[in-house]
Design a protein around this motif. Sequence first.
Motif, PDB file in Angstrom:
ATOM      1  N   LEU A  73       0.813  -1.224   0.000  1.00  0.00           N
ATOM      2  CA  LEU A  73       0.000   0.000   0.000  1.00  0.00           C
ATOM      3  C   LEU A  73       0.848   1.276   0.000  1.00  0.00           C
ATOM      4  CD1 LEU A  73      -2.812  -1.010   2.552  1.00  0.00           C
ATOM      5  CD2 LEU A  73      -2.839  -1.161   0.058  1.00  0.00           C
ATOM      6  N   LYS A  74       2.132   1.132  -0.252  1.00  0.00           N
ATOM      7  CA  LYS A  74       3.038   2.283  -0.219  1.00  0.00           C
ATOM      8  C   LYS A  74       2.620   3.425  -1.145  1.00  0.00           C
ATOM      9  CE  LYS A  74       7.971   3.408  -0.585  1.00  0.00           C
ATOM     10  NZ  LYS A  74       9.333   2.868  -0.885  1.00  0.00           N
ATOM     11  N   PRO A  75       2.046   3.136  -2.333  1.00  0.00           N
ATOM     12  CA  PRO A  75       1.643   4.259  -3.202  1.00  0.00           C
ATOM     13  C   PRO A  75       0.576   5.171  -2.598  1.00  0.00           C
ATOM     14  CG  PRO A  75       1.775   2.233  -4.471  1.00  0.00           C
ATOM     15  CD  PRO A  75       1.889   1.844  -3.033  1.00  0.00           C
ATOM     16  N   PHE A  76      -0.161   4.678  -1.596  1.00  0.00           N
ATOM     17  CA  PHE A  76      -1.219   5.486  -0.984  1.00  0.00           C
ATOM     18  C   PHE A  76      -0.613   6.256   0.190  1.00  0.00           C
ATOM     19  CE2 PHE A  76      -3.054   1.735  -2.951  1.00  0.00           C
ATOM     20  CZ  PHE A  76      -4.037   2.279  -3.758  1.00  0.00           C
ATOM     21  N   THR A  77      -0.155   7.445  -0.095  1.00  0.00           N
ATOM     22  CA  THR A  77       0.715   8.164   0.837  1.00  0.00           C
ATOM     23  C   THR A  77      -0.005   8.725   2.062  1.00  0.00           C
ATOM     24  OG1 THR A  77       0.425  10.169  -0.496  1.00  0.00           O
ATOM     25  CG2 THR A  77       2.331   8.771  -0.990  1.00  0.00           C
ATOM     26  N   LYS A  78      -1.321   8.825   2.031  1.00  0.00           N
ATOM     27  CA  LYS A  78      -2.053   9.392   3.154  1.00  0.00           C
ATOM     28  C   LYS A  78      -2.343   8.374   4.256  1.00  0.00           C
ATOM     29  CE  LYS A  78      -4.495  12.753   0.230  1.00  0.00           C
ATOM     30  NZ  LYS A  78      -5.842  13.203  -0.243  1.00  0.00           N
ATOM     31  N   LEU A  79      -2.127   7.105   3.990  1.00  0.00           N
ATOM     32  CA  LEU A  79      -2.539   6.069   4.934  1.00  0.00           C
ATOM     33  C   LEU A  79      -1.723   6.111   6.216  1.00  0.00           C
ATOM     34  CD1 LEU A  79      -2.977   2.939   2.617  1.00  0.00           C
ATOM     35  CD2 LEU A  79      -4.709   4.590   3.326  1.00  0.00           C
ATOM     36  N   GLU A  80      -2.388   5.773   7.316  1.00  0.00           N
ATOM     37  CA  GLU A  80      -1.739   5.529   8.596  1.00  0.00           C
ATOM     38  C   GLU A  80      -2.214   4.169   9.114  1.00  0.00           C
ATOM     39  OE1 GLU A  80      -1.406   8.995  11.365  1.00  0.00           O
ATOM     40  OE2 GLU A  80      -2.813   9.902   9.926  1.00  0.00           O
ATOM     41  N   TYR A  81      -1.495   3.644  10.115  1.00  0.00           N
ATOM     42  CA  TYR A  81      -1.782   2.291  10.572  1.00  0.00           C
ATOM     43  C   TYR A  81      -1.809   2.242  12.098  1.00  0.00           C
ATOM     44  CZ  TYR A  81      -0.397   1.311   5.774  1.00  0.00           C
ATOM     45  OH  TYR A  81      -0.296   1.315   4.403  1.00  0.00           O
ATOM     46  N   LYS A  82      -2.737   1.430  12.601  1.00  0.00           N
ATOM     47  CA  LYS A  82      -2.813   1.166  14.037  1.00  0.00           C
ATOM     48  C   LYS A  82      -2.855  -0.348  14.223  1.00  0.00           C
ATOM     49  CE  LYS A  82      -5.943   1.512  18.006  1.00  0.00           C
ATOM     50  NZ  LYS A  82      -7.299   1.927  18.447  1.00  0.00           N
ATOM     51  N   VAL A  83      -1.924  -0.870  15.031  1.00  0.00           N
ATOM     52  CA  VAL A  83      -1.804  -2.310  15.232  1.00  0.00           C
ATOM     53  C   VAL A  83      -2.294  -2.670  16.628  1.00  0.00           C
ATOM     54  CG1 VAL A  83      -0.220  -4.270  15.287  1.00  0.00           C
ATOM     55  CG2 VAL A  83       0.177  -2.380  13.682  1.00  0.00           C
ATOM     56  N   THR A  84      -3.164  -3.683  16.708  1.00  0.00           N
ATOM     57  CA  THR A  84      -3.562  -4.256  17.989  1.00  0.00           C
ATOM     58  C   THR A  84      -3.217  -5.744  17.969  1.00  0.00           C
ATOM     59  OG1 THR A  84      -5.818  -4.799  17.265  1.00  0.00           O
ATOM     60  CG2 THR A  84      -5.445  -2.585  18.164  1.00  0.00           C
ATOM     61  N   TYR A  85      -3.587  -6.468  19.006  1.00  0.00           N
ATOM     62  CA  TYR A  85      -3.189  -7.864  19.132  1.00  0.00           C
ATOM     63  C   TYR A  85      -3.689  -8.712  17.965  1.00  0.00           C
ATOM     64  CZ  TYR A  85      -2.810 -12.620  20.880  1.00  0.00           C
ATOM     65  OH  TYR A  85      -2.517 -13.958  21.012  1.00  0.00           O
ATOM     66  N   ASP A  86      -4.935  -8.546  17.580  1.00  0.00           N
ATOM     67  CA  ASP A  86      -5.509  -9.415  16.554  1.00  0.00           C
ATOM     68  C   ASP A  86      -6.048  -8.654  15.347  1.00  0.00           C
ATOM     69  OD1 ASP A  86      -7.583  -8.201  17.876  1.00  0.00           O
ATOM     70  OD2 ASP A  86      -8.810 -10.010  18.085  1.00  0.00           O
ATOM     71  N   ARG A  87      -5.708  -7.378  15.244  1.00  0.00           N
ATOM     72  CA  ARG A  87      -6.228  -6.555  14.147  1.00  0.00           C
ATOM     73  C   ARG A  87      -5.168  -5.571  13.666  1.00  0.00           C
ATOM     74  NH1 ARG A  87     -11.941  -6.557  14.969  1.00  0.00           N
ATOM     75  NH2 ARG A  87     -12.414  -8.738  15.446  1.00  0.00           N
ATOM     76  N   LEU A  88      -5.357  -5.151  12.429  1.00  0.00           N
ATOM     77  CA  LEU A  88      -4.645  -3.991  11.909  1.00  0.00           C
ATOM     78  C   LEU A  88      -5.692  -3.024  11.403  1.00  0.00           C
ATOM     79  CD1 LEU A  88      -2.078  -2.476  10.859  1.00  0.00           C
ATOM     80  CD2 LEU A  88      -2.394  -3.741   8.712  1.00  0.00           C
ATOM     81  N   TYR A  89      -5.599  -1.775  11.806  1.00  0.00           N
ATOM     82  CA  TYR A  89      -6.522  -0.750  11.343  1.00  0.00           C
ATOM     83  C   TYR A  89      -5.776   0.135  10.351  1.00  0.00           C
ATOM     84  CZ  TYR A  89      -9.348  -2.165  15.342  1.00  0.00           C
ATOM     85  OH  TYR A  89     -10.088  -2.889  16.240  1.00  0.00           O
ATOM     86  N   VAL A  90      -6.279   0.179   9.116  1.00  0.00           N
ATOM     87  CA  VAL A  90      -5.731   1.059   8.090  1.00  0.00           C
ATOM     88  C   VAL A  90      -6.563   2.332   8.094  1.00  0.00           C
ATOM     89  CG1 VAL A  90      -5.191   1.341   5.649  1.00  0.00           C
ATOM     90  CG2 VAL A  90      -5.058  -0.936   6.704  1.00  0.00           C
ATOM     91  N   ILE A  91      -5.938   3.444   8.444  1.00  0.00           N
ATOM     92  CA  ILE A  91      -6.626   4.726   8.530  1.00  0.00           C
ATOM     93  C   ILE A  91      -6.514   5.417   7.169  1.00  0.00           C
ATOM     94  CG2 ILE A  91      -6.799   6.893   9.800  1.00  0.00           C
ATOM     95  CD1 ILE A  91      -5.132   5.462  12.040  1.00  0.00           C
ATOM     96  N   LEU A  92      -7.645   5.645   6.517  1.00  0.00           N
ATOM     97  CA  LEU A  92      -7.646   6.069   5.118  1.00  0.00           C
ATOM     98  C   LEU A  92      -7.252   7.527   4.918  1.00  0.00           C
ATOM     99  CD1 LEU A  92     -10.871   4.196   3.931  1.00  0.00           C
ATOM    100  CD2 LEU A  92      -8.492   3.551   3.527  1.00  0.00           C
ATOM    101  N   ASN A  93      -7.641   8.396   5.831  1.00  0.00           N
ATOM    102  CA  ASN A  93      -7.310   9.825   5.708  1.00  0.00           C
ATOM    103  C   ASN A  93      -7.685  10.402   4.345  1.00  0.00           C
ATOM    104  OD1 ASN A  93      -6.222  10.178   8.329  1.00  0.00           O
ATOM    105  ND2 ASN A  93      -4.263   9.316   7.671  1.00  0.00           N
ATOM    106  N   GLY A  94      -8.854   9.988   3.845  1.00  0.00           N
ATOM    107  CA  GLY A  94      -9.348  10.534   2.587  1.00  0.00           C
ATOM    108  C   GLY A  94      -9.001   9.739   1.349  1.00  0.00           C
ATOM    109  N   GLU A  95      -8.168   8.695   1.467  1.00  0.00           N
ATOM    110  CA  GLU A  95      -7.855   7.856   0.310  1.00  0.00           C
ATOM    111  C   GLU A  95      -9.093   7.064  -0.103  1.00  0.00           C
ATOM    112  OE1 GLU A  95      -5.231   7.767  -1.475  1.00  0.00           O
ATOM    113  OE2 GLU A  95      -3.415   8.160  -0.286  1.00  0.00           O
ATOM    114  N   ASP A  96      -9.222   6.819  -1.401  1.00  0.00           N
ATOM    115  CA  ASP A  96     -10.316   6.000  -1.921  1.00  0.00           C
ATOM    116  C   ASP A  96     -10.142   4.566  -1.423  1.00  0.00           C
ATOM    117  OD1 ASP A  96     -12.344   4.790  -3.329  1.00  0.00           O
ATOM    118  OD2 ASP A  96     -11.497   5.187  -5.320  1.00  0.00           O
ATOM    119  N   ALA A  97     -11.169   4.011  -0.820  1.00  0.00           N
ATOM    120  CA  ALA A  97     -11.067   2.676  -0.223  1.00  0.00           C
ATOM    121  C   ALA A  97     -10.974   1.570  -1.267  1.00  0.00           C
ATOM    122  CB  ALA A  97     -12.253   2.421   0.705  1.00  0.00           C
ATOM    123  N   GLN A  98     -11.617   1.721  -2.433  1.00  0.00           N
ATOM    124  CA  GLN A  98     -11.759   0.598  -3.365  1.00  0.00           C
ATOM    125  C   GLN A  98     -10.431   0.047  -3.880  1.00  0.00           C
ATOM    126  OE1 GLN A  98     -14.755  -1.067  -3.902  1.00  0.00           O
ATOM    127  NE2 GLN A  98     -13.214  -2.522  -4.614  1.00  0.00           N
TER     128      GLN A  98
END
Length: 400
Positions: A37-62
């Motif tokens: 997902l490196k080309p999507f420069t606005k993304l941020e990430y939050k890691v928990t024990y059993d999940r990863l949350y991809v924070i879109l920050n306005g990026e198109d989800a599709q």
Amino acid sequence: MHYNYEYILVRYGELTTKGKNRRDFTNKLNRNIRTALKPFTKLEYKVTYDRLYVILNGEDAQPIIDILSKIYGLVSFSPASKVETNVDTIVETAYNMVKDEPGHKTFKVLSRRRYKAFEHSSDDINRLVATKILKNTDLKVDVRNYDIGIIVEIEEKQTYIMSKVYPGAGGYPTGISGKTNLLLSGGIDSPVAAAMMQKRGLFIEAVHFASPPYTAPQSLDKVVRLAQKLTVNQKHLRLFIVPFTKLQLAIYDNVDESYAITIMRRMMFRISEQLALQHHSLSLVSGESLGQVASQTVENISAINSVTTIPVFRPLIGSDKLDIINYAKKLDTYDISIEPYDDACTIFTPQNPVTKAKLELCEVYESKFDWQTLLDECIENVEIRTLRFNEESVDEENIF
């Protein structure tokens, strides 16, 4: 996608079975996701024990969903909205998420309280959300055959609401099981074999045998594009292009035509093993399927395999050709593979290849010419290209 989601919630797959090694698996998966997902420069990430949350920050989800569906190690993922853990906000957000969904008639609400002290039970949340939707839309509840599944995950300070679960590719994150060398032709089978071993966690490097001028430049271009298809799960893929013409001609000059394919494959496996060991790979991957062609009988595979000392994985060995073709279509390699350009394995096909090769006869034929010098020359002149996801290939210097 009509609703503006802020997150994608990623669920891990077989990683949950790995006990004390679990952190290594999740770290590798998270790195693979970030690389893809490196080309999507606005993304941020939050890691928990059993999940990863991809924070879109306005990026198109599709387009992000399209890539995540190909990442090995994911069991599923969902676009999500995060709201405060307040019952009115939860109900209103769930309603807004589905009210304009086109073409759907039924729904189900599934709530889960991770924060057990929340004042409303899971059943309460299910009823409140369902009541809002039933009163204000034409949707009907169907708990067995529903079109929309509304998922509400309640935590202490925030709640995640989702309306769709996308299946992941499953398996293990590519690279967690080590590195291997793939014998990559221009055909249908070898890219599928590679993808199957990537799914079991192996990082792929590929070896291709080129025989110019008998193989056209388009043949090599085709192989590069096939290798490029395998990069979505890897930071990079190195393609070793072996100049095979002189050795291949020597085989056909000195070996009975019926044994030429078998001897040629023995040379290919010798070269691939040497390249593997020089670059710290401990195995080979090949696309053979038992009985599919003359070189893929038990006797011939045994004669070919005898030149190697490291494991050779053949994930397609028991597969039907139609199953392999269907897999290739899903992998998006099939249309490339059937382009009409010969590779080293097809340019000099004998009319009557041996189907029950004898090892001692292979060794007799090989004793008739100085194949070792020609093999060393192949390795000394290997061209290396490094491929990366969504990038052009880069030639490397000859490092041998």
